[in-house]
Scaffold this active site. Structure first.
Site, PDB file in Angstrom:
ATOM      1  N   LYS A   1      25.495 -21.950 -33.901  1.00 56.86           N
ATOM      2  CA  LYS A   1      25.388 -20.816 -34.819  1.00 56.86           C
ATOM      3  C   LYS A   1      23.977 -20.837 -35.367  1.00 56.86           C
ATOM      4  O   LYS A   1      23.509 -21.887 -35.799  1.00 56.86           O
ATOM      5  CB  LYS A   1      26.359 -21.022 -35.991  1.00 56.86           C
ATOM      6  CG  LYS A   1      27.529 -20.089 -36.005  1.00 56.86           C
ATOM      7  CD  LYS A   1      28.270 -20.169 -37.329  1.00 56.86           C
ATOM      8  CE  LYS A   1      29.376 -19.143 -37.349  1.00 56.86           C
ATOM      9  NZ  LYS A   1      30.689 -19.651 -37.101  1.00 56.86           N
ATOM     10  N   GLY A   2      23.308 -19.719 -35.327  1.00 56.18           N
ATOM     11  CA  GLY A   2      21.950 -19.702 -35.875  1.00 56.18           C
ATOM     12  C   GLY A   2      21.745 -18.458 -36.705  1.00 56.18           C
ATOM     13  O   GLY A   2      22.678 -17.684 -36.924  1.00 56.18           O
TER      14      GLY A   2
ATOM     15  N   ASP B   1       8.381 -20.541 -27.205  1.00 60.11           N
ATOM     16  CA  ASP B   1       9.269 -21.241 -28.140  1.00 60.11           C
ATOM     17  C   ASP B   1       9.756 -22.550 -27.511  1.00 60.11           C
ATOM     18  O   ASP B   1      10.947 -22.886 -27.573  1.00 60.11           O
ATOM     19  CB  ASP B   1      10.439 -20.341 -28.550  1.00 60.11           C
ATOM     20  CG  ASP B   1      11.102 -20.788 -29.859  1.00 60.11           C
ATOM     21  OD1 ASP B   1      10.539 -21.659 -30.559  1.00 60.11           O
ATOM     22  OD2 ASP B   1      12.193 -20.273 -30.168  1.00 60.11           O
TER      23      ASP B   1
HETATM   24 MG    MG Z   1      16.815 -21.588 -29.267  1.00 62.38          MG
HETATM   25 MG    MG Z   2      15.619 -18.016 -29.397  1.00 61.74          MG
END
Ligand code: MG
Ligand code: MG
Ligand code: ADP
Length: 339
Positions: free
Chosen positions: A45-46, A165
């Site tokens: 969960k983010g 990222d």
């Molecule tokens: Mg990620």
């Molecule tokens: Mg991402």
């Protein structure tokens, strides 16, 4: 077949799809792909959504569900996975994307292969590694990054891609101990012949903890594709450090620590990172015990060449791959000699 026949068939199919779920799993009766998937367990969960483990034709899959306000990441990630020739053993396997509605909310789905060991971050928190396991992780991860970074020419070619990222949470561990690169919501592509640089109109930037000094002090040249590749290499150097801390030598390894852990708070601000990385010029420390180990000494040298302050002297991903291959070769030799 008649129209009536079709609708009966359709009902039959829908019934057979829904009845196979068992155990009260939330069942999604939607369009094409989403319709064929039942979600089983939320595994992450983010701020930007959730990742579920689900079933698709009896096969375990991962379903990343984006909040509709983060449509930019969903469409970018879908676009990247739809690139010809993106498929690679070190890139997370893509099954498909779907836009669906559930409880009358729009949901954006991205369906991929599921890896039960989870992210490299989870893995390093759980286990220590021997040299062989460490090399497998590092070599497979750099293979994935080289594949991304490399443009393949020709009509059925692939653009060069910078990830933007790179971090241990965006690298997943397969059952065989090799890694795949995941999470392409911020990626940018580049085609040399046209000079076309495609920076997605995505307001999100990468993870602050892993941001290269030139991003933190805002001197990065956003018009130059290589600049994004160099920032990937900086972050990759930090990942190498995380992995090596968990690599045993003479029966010892360090505890897991995120890069700059202890130097910045747990959710560091841009200013926190800028002070540590740019003003103070700090980098992760190399534990003394590494220097009693030829392989870890070589790894320390390599990571320093990745996280160098001057972006143009950092190694290319291909150079990192070659250096790692050499280190793996001599590490193998050392251990043969011991036996
Ligand atoms: Mg990620
Ligand atoms: Mg991402
Ligand atoms: P976000 O863009 O929200 O960071 P990610 O794609 O990085 O989403 O996924 C978030 C987390 O979910 C990962 O760090 C990992 O722990 C887990 N995860 C994502 N995809 C998978 C997968 N295919 N198999 C297993 N775990 C996954």
């Amino acid at each position: 077949a008649t129209a009536a026949g079709d609708s009966t068939l359709r009902e039959y199919l829908e019934h057979s799809l829904t009845s196979g779920s068992g155990s009260g799993l939330p069942l999604l009766i939607q369009r094409t792909l989403a319709k064929q998937i039942s979600l089983a367990e939320c595994i992450g969960k983010g701020r930007y959504g959730e990742v579920w483990q689900g079933y698709w034709h009896g096969e375990r899959v991962a379903v990343k569900i984006f909040f509709s306000r983060d449509e930019a990441s969903w469409s970018r990630e879908t676009q990247i996975y739809s690139t010809v020739l993106i498929r690679h053993e070190s890139i997370l396997g893509y099954i498909g994307s779907d836009m669906t509605s559930r409880n009358s909310c729009t949901q954006l789905w991205l369906v991929t292969h599921y890896h039960q060991l989870g992210s490299l971050y989870d893995h390093l928190n759980r286990v220590t590694l021997n040299h062989h396991q460490m090399m497998k992780i590092c070599l497979s991860a750099i293979n994935g990054l080289v594949h991304l970074h490399t443009e393949i020419f020709g009509t059925q070619g692939k653009p060069a891609i910078a990830h933007r990222d790179i971090k241990s949470k965006n690298i997943l561990v397969k059952d065989n101990g090799c890694c795949v690169i995941a999470d392409f919501g911020l990626a940018v592509t580049h085609v040399q012949s046209t000079g076309e640089l495609d920076v997605a109109p995505n307001p999100r930037v990468g993870t602050k903890r892993y941001m290269a000094p030139e991003i933190l002090d805002e001197t990065i040249n956003m018009d130059c594709f290589e600049a994004f590749q160099r920032a990937d290499i900086y972050a990759f150097g930090l990942v190498l450090w995380e992995v090596c801390r968990r690599t045993m030598s003479y029966g010892i390894a360090e505890d897991y620590l995120p890069p700059f852990g202890g130097l910045v708070p747990s959710d560091p601000s841009f200013e926190d990172m800028k002070k540590v990385v740019c003003s103070d010029g700090q980098r992760p420390t190399i534990p003394n015990r590494w220097l009693c180990d030829e392989t870890l000494t070589g790894m320390a040298k390599l990571m320093k060449e990745c996280w160098h302050h001057k972006s143009h002297v950092r190694l290319s991903s291909l150079r990192v791959k070659k250096t790692l291959a050499k280190l793996a070769q001599s590490d193998y030799q050392i251990h043969l000699d011991v036996e």
